[in-house]
Design a protein around this motif. Sequence first.
Motif, PDB file in Angstrom:
ATOM      1  N   LEU A  15       1.164  -3.770   5.380  1.00 50.21           N
ATOM      2  CA  LEU A  15       1.112  -2.320   5.588  1.00 50.21           C
ATOM      3  C   LEU A  15       0.403  -1.623   4.439  1.00 50.21           C
ATOM      4  CD1 LEU A  15       4.756  -1.855   6.884  1.00 50.21           C
ATOM      5  CD2 LEU A  15       2.668  -1.969   8.253  1.00 50.21           C
ATOM      6  N   TYR A  16       0.533  -2.182   3.233  1.00 48.60           N
ATOM      7  CA  TYR A  16      -0.178  -1.663   2.061  1.00 48.60           C
ATOM      8  C   TYR A  16      -1.236  -2.670   1.627  1.00 48.60           C
ATOM      9  CZ  TYR A  16       3.312   2.030   1.204  1.00 48.60           C
ATOM     10  OH  TYR A  16       4.118   3.136   1.298  1.00 48.60           O
ATOM     11  N   ALA A  17      -2.410  -2.181   1.246  1.00 44.55           N
ATOM     12  CA  ALA A  17      -3.470  -3.017   0.687  1.00 44.55           C
ATOM     13  C   ALA A  17      -3.420  -2.890  -0.842  1.00 44.55           C
ATOM     14  CB  ALA A  17      -4.825  -2.602   1.230  1.00 44.55           C
ATOM     15  N   ASN A  18      -2.314  -3.322  -1.405  1.00 41.18           N
ATOM     16  CA  ASN A  18      -2.042  -3.068  -2.825  1.00 41.18           C
ATOM     17  C   ASN A  18      -2.759  -4.010  -3.768  1.00 41.18           C
ATOM     18  OD1 ASN A  18       0.037  -4.710  -1.366  1.00 41.18           O
ATOM     19  ND2 ASN A  18       0.651  -5.218  -3.459  1.00 41.18           N
ATOM     20  N   ARG A  19      -3.359  -5.109  -3.260  1.00 42.65           N
ATOM     21  CA  ARG A  19      -4.048  -6.056  -4.140  1.00 42.65           C
ATOM     22  C   ARG A  19      -5.528  -6.180  -3.833  1.00 42.65           C
ATOM     23  NH1 ARG A  19      -0.681  -9.216  -7.311  1.00 42.65           N
ATOM     24  NH2 ARG A  19       1.540  -8.899  -6.883  1.00 42.65           N
ATOM     25  N   THR A  20      -5.985  -5.578  -2.766  1.00 40.00           N
ATOM     26  CA  THR A  20      -7.405  -5.656  -2.419  1.00 40.00           C
ATOM     27  C   THR A  20      -8.100  -4.299  -2.493  1.00 40.00           C
ATOM     28  OG1 THR A  20      -6.810  -5.429  -0.083  1.00 40.00           O
ATOM     29  CG2 THR A  20      -7.131  -7.677  -0.927  1.00 40.00           C
ATOM     30  N   VAL A  21      -7.332  -3.240  -2.747  1.00 42.29           N
ATOM     31  CA  VAL A  21      -7.891  -1.890  -2.816  1.00 42.29           C
ATOM     32  C   VAL A  21      -7.413  -1.217  -4.094  1.00 42.29           C
ATOM     33  CG1 VAL A  21      -7.962   0.383  -1.698  1.00 42.29           C
ATOM     34  CG2 VAL A  21      -7.986  -1.696  -0.302  1.00 42.29           C
ATOM     35  N   GLU A  22      -8.301  -0.439  -4.703  1.00 38.87           N
ATOM     36  CA  GLU A  22      -7.947   0.306  -5.908  1.00 38.87           C
ATOM     37  C   GLU A  22      -6.777   1.250  -5.636  1.00 38.87           C
ATOM     38  OE1 GLU A  22     -11.537   2.398  -6.589  1.00 38.87           O
ATOM     39  OE2 GLU A  22     -12.586   0.718  -7.546  1.00 38.87           O
ATOM     40  N   ARG A  23      -5.921   1.389  -6.598  1.00 38.84           N
ATOM     41  CA  ARG A  23      -4.809   2.324  -6.466  1.00 38.84           C
ATOM     42  C   ARG A  23      -5.292   3.756  -6.662  1.00 38.84           C
ATOM     43  NH1 ARG A  23       0.605   0.417  -6.638  1.00 38.84           N
ATOM     44  NH2 ARG A  23       0.631  -1.865  -6.489  1.00 38.84           N
ATOM     45  N   ALA A  24      -4.537   4.680  -6.110  1.00 34.46           N
ATOM     46  CA  ALA A  24      -4.853   6.096  -6.275  1.00 34.46           C
ATOM     47  C   ALA A  24      -4.614   6.515  -7.726  1.00 34.46           C
ATOM     48  CB  ALA A  24      -3.994   6.930  -5.334  1.00 34.46           C
ATOM     49  N   GLU A  25      -5.052   7.708  -8.056  1.00 30.12           N
ATOM     50  CA  GLU A  25      -4.900   8.198  -9.431  1.00 30.12           C
ATOM     51  C   GLU A  25      -3.441   8.238  -9.869  1.00 30.12           C
ATOM     52  OE1 GLU A  25      -6.855  11.887 -10.022  1.00 30.12           O
ATOM     53  OE2 GLU A  25      -8.875  11.099  -9.624  1.00 30.12           O
ATOM     54  N   ASP A  26      -2.532   8.472  -8.927  1.00 30.58           N
ATOM     55  CA  ASP A  26      -1.113   8.514  -9.279  1.00 30.58           C
ATOM     56  C   ASP A  26      -0.469   7.135  -9.282  1.00 30.58           C
ATOM     57  OD1 ASP A  26      -0.988   7.890  -6.611  1.00 30.58           O
ATOM     58  OD2 ASP A  26       0.211   9.629  -6.010  1.00 30.58           O
ATOM     59  N   GLY A  27      -1.271   6.091  -9.071  1.00 31.03           N
ATOM     60  CA  GLY A  27      -0.766   4.721  -9.108  1.00 31.03           C
ATOM     61  C   GLY A  27      -0.260   4.194  -7.788  1.00 31.03           C
ATOM     62  N   SER A  28      -0.270   4.995  -6.743  1.00 30.16           N
ATOM     63  CA  SER A  28       0.249   4.555  -5.452  1.00 30.16           C
ATOM     64  C   SER A  28      -0.732   3.617  -4.766  1.00 30.16           C
ATOM     65  CB  SER A  28       0.539   5.766  -4.561  1.00 30.16           C
ATOM     66  OG  SER A  28      -0.641   6.504  -4.338  1.00 30.16           O
ATOM     67  N   PRO A  29      -0.224   2.645  -3.995  1.00 28.30           N
ATOM     68  CA  PRO A  29      -1.099   1.684  -3.326  1.00 28.30           C
ATOM     69  C   PRO A  29      -1.752   2.274  -2.087  1.00 28.30           C
ATOM     70  CG  PRO A  29       1.177   1.225  -2.761  1.00 28.30           C
ATOM     71  CD  PRO A  29       1.204   2.343  -3.770  1.00 28.30           C
ATOM     72  N   ALA A  30      -2.885   1.700  -1.706  1.00 33.67           N
ATOM     73  CA  ALA A  30      -3.607   2.149  -0.521  1.00 33.67           C
ATOM     74  C   ALA A  30      -2.891   1.705   0.747  1.00 33.67           C
ATOM     75  CB  ALA A  30      -5.022   1.587  -0.536  1.00 33.67           C
TER      76      ALA A  30
END
Length: 407
Positions: A375-390
């Motif tokens: 559900l989250y692309a937390n290791r293949t996509v850059e995180r947002a400025e607030d650190g949240s995963p894509a």
Amino acid sequence: MDTEKRKQPLARRRVLALTAGSLVAAGCRQGEQRSADKTGQDPEARTSTDGPDGALGANFNEDPDSVTFGELRELSASWLRGFVPMPEVEDDASQQRAIAKLLDAHRLGHSTVLSLKFPYNHKPIPRPGSSAMDAELARVDKVLHTVLDTVDVLAIGNEPFIESLDQDRGSGALNAFYETVAEHIIAYRKKRFGSRCRTHLHMGALNFLDKPDKRTRATDRWLSFTRRTPEIEGVDIHPHVSAPEKVKPYLDYILPRLRDGQKFLVTEFSLVQLWKLHLNDTIPARFARRYHVPTDTPVWKLIREAIEHPFPAEKWRDFLSMSPWFENNKHFLRDQVSHFRDTGRLAVATYGVTQGAAMTRNFGPDKTPWLLNSLYANRTVERAEDGSPAHNYGFFDDFRALQRPQS
């Protein structure tokens, strides 16, 4: 990063401060703290109508540290599932990572599913009456002491037909082991709680039911035991398949073998076998032109590049949306949950939340690409400025849209 820093369970004072209101409503007494003297309906009269109905939750599998409660809130996920590898259980089962995570989730108002994993794919499974069986049941007792009447659903077994030897599946030893464990759990629950325990019991997950040679005397016996045991409320299935239509054979096999009122869990499901078939494809030409990537780049290599140097969110989305094998199946989650609910027999389905460390380690053409499911692309996509995963393309939005107030 191959490993993640282990997070400690939430401090009880902090949890109470955060959730005092919901805890008053739901009750936070855990395990054997609830009175064993309560009386009520005969447990043999219990039916799955008392339990969950058509819920969709999040699944962390063996990696409880990979998901945060903030991420669950963003998903509107009210259910959380994981499994406990039983060899990890020590005297205080509440310190085992998966159990600790689910206890924290319960305190925060989530409903929970725990699967018991007995890994016997490298050695013979214990025989009833043996010292090895006694040792397993002692570990089971430690888990039961901690989770009964707290977790909402306990699945007896994770993937037993994978986590066992061929000879044990063929000889009946696999069935005898899990039937012994189930009967022990039923007796423990009845002794401690009578008929008033909130934890619903299901037999653990069946795999590969889309393949005729995997529907065997052992799987028939598994479902026969489930059907004839009043305290067991259903069975779990794990349809990881290579095409959406290959999920239906699972339902066609299990539903006629369950008794009236029994339901099923789907604590894992995905198209990961389809994704794997396309790892050696070349990337879409349109994507290659847009991002100046060699047109002969295989899919697996592009994914590895995203792991090593996470992509901007738009680039990852373009990769998936321009790949017909993904784009044509981006609503798999939505469609399958709808099919499960349409049976009227779904208790809970859960779906993988994040890209865990193990999914990305040594990624290559033969790696099972579990990370494409998440559900989250937390290791293949850059995180947002607030650190949240894509959010992963397709699945994240559908998961949120499938949440229901009654769940």
